[in-house]
Design a protein around this motif. Sequence first.
Motif, PDB file in Angstrom:
ATOM      1  N   THR A 135       5.161  -2.012 -10.892  1.00  0.00           N
ATOM      2  CA  THR A 135       4.983  -3.057  -9.896  1.00  0.00           C
ATOM      3  C   THR A 135       4.203  -4.207 -10.510  1.00  0.00           C
ATOM      4  N   ILE A 158      -5.770  -3.771  -5.430  1.00  0.00           N
ATOM      5  CA  ILE A 158      -6.041  -2.504  -4.752  1.00  0.00           C
ATOM      6  C   ILE A 158      -7.423  -2.625  -4.129  1.00  0.00           C
ATOM      7  N   ARG A 194       0.836  -1.207   0.000  1.00  0.00           N
ATOM      8  CA  ARG A 194       0.000   0.000   0.000  1.00  0.00           C
ATOM      9  C   ARG A 194       0.868   1.252   0.000  1.00  0.00           C
ATOM     10  N   LYS A 232      -2.303  -7.709 -11.344  1.00  0.00           N
ATOM     11  CA  LYS A 232      -2.124  -6.724 -10.269  1.00  0.00           C
ATOM     12  C   LYS A 232      -0.862  -5.944 -10.593  1.00  0.00           C
ATOM     13  N   ASN A 252       4.545  -7.872  -3.784  1.00  0.00           N
ATOM     14  CA  ASN A 252       4.708  -7.178  -5.063  1.00  0.00           C
ATOM     15  C   ASN A 252       6.164  -6.800  -5.255  1.00  0.00           C
ATOM     16  N   ALA A 270       0.990  -2.022 -12.177  1.00  0.00           N
ATOM     17  CA  ALA A 270       0.898  -0.587 -12.431  1.00  0.00           C
ATOM     18  C   ALA A 270       2.214  -0.128 -13.038  1.00  0.00           C
ATOM     19  N   ILE A 279      -2.900   1.650 -14.297  1.00  0.00           N
ATOM     20  CA  ILE A 279      -3.116   0.578 -13.325  1.00  0.00           C
ATOM     21  C   ILE A 279      -4.006  -0.490 -13.940  1.00  0.00           C
ATOM     22  N   ILE A 303      -5.826   6.105  -1.244  1.00  0.00           N
ATOM     23  CA  ILE A 303      -5.447   5.815  -2.632  1.00  0.00           C
ATOM     24  C   ILE A 303      -6.375   6.537  -3.601  1.00  0.00           C
ATOM     25  N   ILE A 341       2.213   7.086  -6.738  1.00  0.00           N
ATOM     26  CA  ILE A 341       1.164   7.945  -7.303  1.00  0.00           C
ATOM     27  C   ILE A 341       1.403   9.395  -6.921  1.00  0.00           C
ATOM     28  N   GLU A 374       8.646  -4.113  -6.731  1.00  0.00           N
ATOM     29  CA  GLU A 374       8.739  -2.718  -7.165  1.00  0.00           C
ATOM     30  C   GLU A 374       9.976  -2.618  -8.047  1.00  0.00           C
ATOM     31  N   TYR A 385       2.428   2.086  -3.468  1.00  0.00           N
ATOM     32  CA  TYR A 385       1.426   2.665  -4.370  1.00  0.00           C
ATOM     33  C   TYR A 385       1.194   4.142  -4.032  1.00  0.00           C
ATOM     34  N   GLN A 431      -6.102  -3.952 -12.609  1.00  0.00           N
ATOM     35  CA  GLN A 431      -6.503  -4.639 -11.393  1.00  0.00           C
ATOM     36  C   GLN A 431      -7.672  -5.580 -11.654  1.00  0.00           C
TER      37      GLN A 431
END
Length: 410
Positions: free
Chosen positions: A340, A346, A247, A330, A358, A332, A263, A274, A254, A360, A250, A265
């Motif tokens: 990611t 999300i 979280r 999942k 995830n 972005a 993104i 978010i 952003i 990165e 993200y 999802q």
Amino acid sequence: MPHRRIGHWVAGAAALQLVARGATVSGLVLSNRRRKRREPSPSGFPVLEPAQETIGDSVITTYTYGEDVFADMLEAIHGAQHEILFETFILKGDAVGQTFKQALVDAADRGVRVHVVFDDFGSFTVPREFKRWPENVHLMRYPLVTPRVLLGPRHWGRDHRKILVVDRHTGFVGGYNIGDLYATRWRDTHVRVEGPAAHELENCFVDFWNHNRTEDQPELSDDRERGWDPRIRGHRNAPSRLLFPVRGIYLEAIDRSRRSVWITQGYFIPDAEILEELLLARKRGVDVKVILPERSNHVVADWVARYHFQRLLEGGVELWLYQGAMVHAKTAVIDGFWATVGTANIDRLSMTGNYEINLEILDEAQAAQMERVFERDLTNCRRLTLAEWRRRPWWARGVERILQPLQPLL
């Protein structure tokens, strides 16, 4: 007396809301089942061939089709010489699941140390016999219920991760569960990591295994390769430890965005923070696009997600609905630099409820590949416009309001 009467009214109103919510959920589920029986199975969707990018001493391969990633996962298992760490939320007992199980058992028979984890809730409908493994495979079935649940919500999370690490050198992670359905009929994204960065996945598995193993299960050595390359980092959510870095990455990414936030999802139910960051990004001129399924495999989650559509569309966020198949990725990509890929949706369950991981990735070439994947997916989407959304029927608005309180559960 008036206070008692008011109390009865409040209790009655709450009971009516629960009944209405339960009836709505039941109606949606039954209607969705009838629709699935009428509609033909997905016949195909656009994908890209697996693509490799080199980042430092590691190589990342991106997959958008189940058969491709399953073939390379099985090849890695067949070639294993020392150790296999395998973890999944769902392991079906169908042909694909049987193939994976046999490959893992064969590896153990030839002397490879094989550790397998799957979630009992995710694999609840799998035949009991399939869940029995030979003793030379170290098996952890993450249980439906443990005594820890009595300690509070931080111990209610499911193991939603999908990880494979072979010989400390090759790792896989992403949205793909293991089964026939996912091989050809779901659009998902997975990556293979070869080289030092595979430890990002290995370390996650080792920590989870050692934290949850029983006395009769061997402890995995924690004396393994470590690195500080900031270009590929593994972030794992661990609710029992109150760790939710997915979280956080993200929100930070952003917030840093200047050009684009794209993104994809399977289940998109953003929390207040978010949602606010997405709207602020769009307000400062960032191109914000979200791909999500027109209809996912969880009809209630679809309807709960709809509650935020009005605000997102009015704020200029583009919503693109994937057609004809379940998109379960999942992922972005932001500003052509940050990306990611992983297991976390999300939504509340993934961001603060389940065990997730995830990667990165900070690399322009990998981000460019993720943008190509996103653009290919857009060719199989239709854009949901604000005008269309405002024309939705009155009863749909009512369903959205009735189900909105379920957001913390999804």
